[in-house]
Design a protein around this motif. Structure first.
Motif, mmCIF file in Angstrom:
data_model
loop_
_atom_site.group_PDB
_atom_site.id
_atom_site.type_symbol
_atom_site.label_atom_id
_atom_site.label_comp_id
_atom_site.label_asym_id
_atom_site.label_seq_id
_atom_site.Cartn_x
_atom_site.Cartn_y
_atom_site.Cartn_z
ATOM 1 N N VAL A 1 0.857 -1.189 0.000
ATOM 2 C CA VAL A 1 0.000 0.000 0.000
ATOM 3 C C VAL A 1 0.892 1.238 0.000
ATOM 4 C CG1 VAL A 1 -1.842 1.229 1.198
ATOM 5 C CG2 VAL A 1 -1.741 -1.270 1.314
ATOM 6 N N ILE A 2 0.642 2.158 -0.924
ATOM 7 C CA ILE A 2 1.449 3.373 -1.044
ATOM 8 C C ILE A 2 0.706 4.526 -0.384
ATOM 9 C CG2 ILE A 2 2.795 4.828 -2.589
ATOM 10 C CD1 ILE A 2 3.413 1.851 -2.866
ATOM 11 N N GLY A 3 1.273 5.072 0.694
ATOM 12 C CA GLY A 3 0.676 6.223 1.362
ATOM 13 C C GLY A 3 -0.058 5.854 2.636
ATOM 14 N N THR A 4 -0.093 6.790 3.582
ATOM 15 C CA THR A 4 -0.761 6.556 4.864
ATOM 16 C C THR A 4 -1.748 7.664 5.205
ATOM 17 O OG1 THR A 4 1.016 7.623 6.126
ATOM 18 C CG2 THR A 4 1.202 5.242 5.764
ATOM 19 N N ALA B 1 7.113 10.131 4.266
ATOM 20 C CA ALA B 1 7.439 10.965 5.426
ATOM 21 C C ALA B 1 7.781 10.099 6.635
ATOM 22 C CB ALA B 1 6.275 11.902 5.735
ATOM 23 N N ARG B 2 7.907 10.751 7.787
ATOM 24 C CA ARG B 2 8.229 10.041 9.027
ATOM 25 C C ARG B 2 7.014 9.872 9.926
ATOM 26 N NH1 ARG B 2 12.869 7.257 8.325
ATOM 27 N NH2 ARG B 2 14.316 8.537 7.091
ATOM 28 N N GLU B 3 5.845 10.218 9.391
ATOM 29 C CA GLU B 3 4.619 10.089 10.172
ATOM 30 C C GLU B 3 3.461 9.843 9.222
ATOM 31 O OE1 GLU B 3 2.684 9.081 12.408
ATOM 32 O OE2 GLU B 3 3.594 10.298 14.020
ATOM 33 N N VAL B 4 2.376 9.300 9.736
ATOM 34 C CA VAL B 4 1.199 9.047 8.921
ATOM 35 C C VAL B 4 0.425 10.354 8.735
ATOM 36 C CG1 VAL B 4 1.040 6.694 9.842
ATOM 37 C CG2 VAL B 4 -0.287 8.529 10.919
ATOM 38 N N GLY B 5 -0.614 10.301 7.896
ATOM 39 C CA GLY B 5 -1.516 11.447 7.820
ATOM 40 C C GLY B 5 -1.771 12.027 6.451
ATOM 41 N N GLY B 6 -0.895 11.779 5.466
ATOM 42 C CA GLY B 6 -1.133 12.277 4.117
ATOM 43 C C GLY B 6 -1.342 13.774 4.066
ATOM 44 N N GLY C 1 -4.690 4.885 2.401
ATOM 45 C CA GLY C 1 -3.747 3.867 2.833
ATOM 46 C C GLY C 1 -4.104 3.253 4.169
ATOM 47 N N LEU C 2 -4.418 4.106 5.149
ATOM 48 C CA LEU C 2 -4.765 3.594 6.471
ATOM 49 C C LEU C 2 -6.078 2.813 6.433
ATOM 50 C CD1 LEU C 2 -3.816 6.566 8.837
ATOM 51 C CD2 LEU C 2 -2.495 4.503 8.338
#
Length: 491
Positions: free
Chosen positions: A12-15, A40-45, A19-20
């Motif tokens: 899955v590409i992206g969070t 990035a270093r964190e989720v959230g898009g 993605g989540l």
């Protein structure tokens, strides 16, 4: 030096929401054979990237959230960036998704191995990911669009895009030029106008702005939502159907939009009494042709003595000033680009090589972006796009669309398994029929007939962004998978 090779069933590409949401549904099915790639270093898009002052969602919070993960504690009807980011952050923790996320990994491209029936995805770090299925959750609003203005590279002051807000730069007492009048600008301009010495707004096309008072949700109501979930579901349903009622007006029945346009015009006329400024801020196109914006403080910010709305365009940027199209030069300390994102050309940047060496970016650039249901693409097996082409909305919550797409993708994966196959690819005739149908419907919509040029359109003037019609119709079309739409390759 080469990186590591990682293998999984689903990549899955992206969070962000897409993605989540996919990862949550996989986990709910008891699956752990998936990896999420996050640059990035964190989720959230989007809600991690956009931290500009006033950043908020223009869809009510109880609708702009997963139906399978409701939140009773939204503090406002339209929540701000921090609250939405906290919601996504909390989902990653609740479902223990971080152990499946590879942070700091930016996808650069990939190819389909027809012999082994697997995708090979490359990253900037040098790591390679080999997966049976690839789900793209990158969305459309992730590549900031900074216009190529003459002399912009000579500017000696501070310049940044709203999606890359420079929080270290103090705007107090500065002469600030804002370029663009889209959704972001309408939100951050009222937040900064009190601090700056001058606000110069360079406007190409005025937006339609309807009045909005963001009401807080009292603690008693939030407790009620938590204790009696039916009340929360009822609120969500009411908000959903109010938004959904606009679908007819957007799609071939412009008379139904007249009350909203009247409301927006009344909002402008009541707030802006200066006839010259009012003319500048009055759109010349039908409401809905471009994104409808909501704000109760945008127009008041523009009637401030500090503000000037400039409609003559930009001829040149100089080291300490901007020269407008009429030759007027204005001193500037900082430039803020509220110019949105690369949308249709952002899709064209997806560098995937499918069957027989076909290049997705080249195909889409040459022939236009074409998919089936905005999710699958002929010639690219087991590759899925969430919130892909022609699944964006102008009237309702895209999270509803994302949920429909996740359900469809997982059911197609199940179908591949049940058939003992390794892959499924949509038939070209099915994709062609789908695109012919939606383009015929889009031709009747306000985006094509409303007299504007918007980011919904690609470089050829074709709408590759918006879903034509109701979200109910999309839900019906994606609630099940028709095996006849696909060709299956045995395992």
């Amino acid at each position: 030096m080469g990186g590591e090779v990682h293998r999984c069933r689903v990549l899955v590409i992206g969070t962000g929401f897409s993605g989540l949401g996919t990862a949550i549904q996989l986990r709910k099915r008891g699956r752990d054979d998936f990896i999420l790639l996050e640059k990035a270093r964190e989720v959230g898009g989007t809600w991690r990237e956009n931290t500009y002052p006033g950043c908020a969602c223009d869809v009510p919070s109880h609708l702009y959230s997963f139906s399978f993960e409701p939140n009773s504690d939204w503090t406002q009807m339209w929540s701000g960036q921090e609250e939405i980011f906290d919601y996504l952050h909390g989902l990653a923790d609740k479902y223990d998704l971080r152990r499946n996320i590879h942070f700091g990994r930016t996808m650069t491209g990939g190819y389909w191995d027809a012999e082994r029936q697997r995708w090979h995805i490359d990253t900037e770090s040098g790591d390679e990911y080999v997966a049976q299925f690839v789900v793209s959750g990158i969305g459309a609003l992730h590549i900031p669009n900074v216009p190529d203005l003459p002399g912009a590279d000579t500017f000696a002051g501070t310049a940044f895009h709203s999606a890359q807000w420079n929080h270290d730069y103090d705007l107090r007492g500065k002469k600030v030029a804002v370029i663009g009048t889209g959704a972001s600008a309408v939100q951050f301009i009222p937040e900064i106008v009190g601090d700056v010495a001058e606000l110069q707004l360079y406007q190409r096309t005025p937006p339609w702005v309807i009045p909005r008072l963001n009401v807080g949700i009292p603690p008693k109501a939030r407790r009620l939502f938590g204790r009696v979930p039916l009340t929360r579901r009822m609120l969500r349903a009411v908000v959903y159907w109010l938004h959904e009622s606009l679908a007819l007006g957007f799609n071939g029945h412009p008379r139904l939009m007249r009350p909203i346009e009247k409301l927006a015009r009344k909002n402008l006329n009541k707030t802006v009494t200066d006839p010259v400024l009012r003319r500048k801020l009055t759109p010349s196109y039908s409401i809905g042709c471009k994104r409808i914006l909501g704000s109760g403080d945008y127009y008041p910010a523009l009637i401030s003595r500090k503000s000037e709305v400039i409609t003559e365009g930009i001829a040149e940027v100089r080291p300490h000033s901007i020269v407008a199209g009429d030759g007027t030069e204005r001193e500037v300390d900082a430039i803020i680009y509220g110019t949105g994102f690369h949308v249709t050309d952002g899709f064209e940047s997806v560098d995937l090589t499918g069957v027989d060496g076909r290049h997705l970016a080249e195909e889409w650039k040459e022939h236009g972006i074409r998919t089936h249901l905005g999710i699958t693409v002929a010639g690219y097996p087991n590759a899925f796009f969430l919130l892909g082409p022609n699944t964006g909305l102008g009237h309702n919550s895209v999270v509803f669309m994302i949920e429909s797409q996740i359900r469809y993708v997982l059911r197609l994966m199940d179908l591949v398994d049940r058939r003992g196959a390794d892959s499924a690819v949509v038939r070209p005739t099915v994709q062609s029929s789908f695109n012919t149908d939606i383009q015929q419907k889009l031709a009747k919509g306000v985006w094509s007939s409303g007299g504007c040029v918007s980011w919904y359109l690609d470089s050829h003037g074709v709408n590759r962004t918006i879903w034509p019609g109701s979200t109910v119709r999309y839900w019906r079309q994606t609630r099940s998978v028709d095996p006849a739409d696909f060709e299956f390759t045995p395992g």
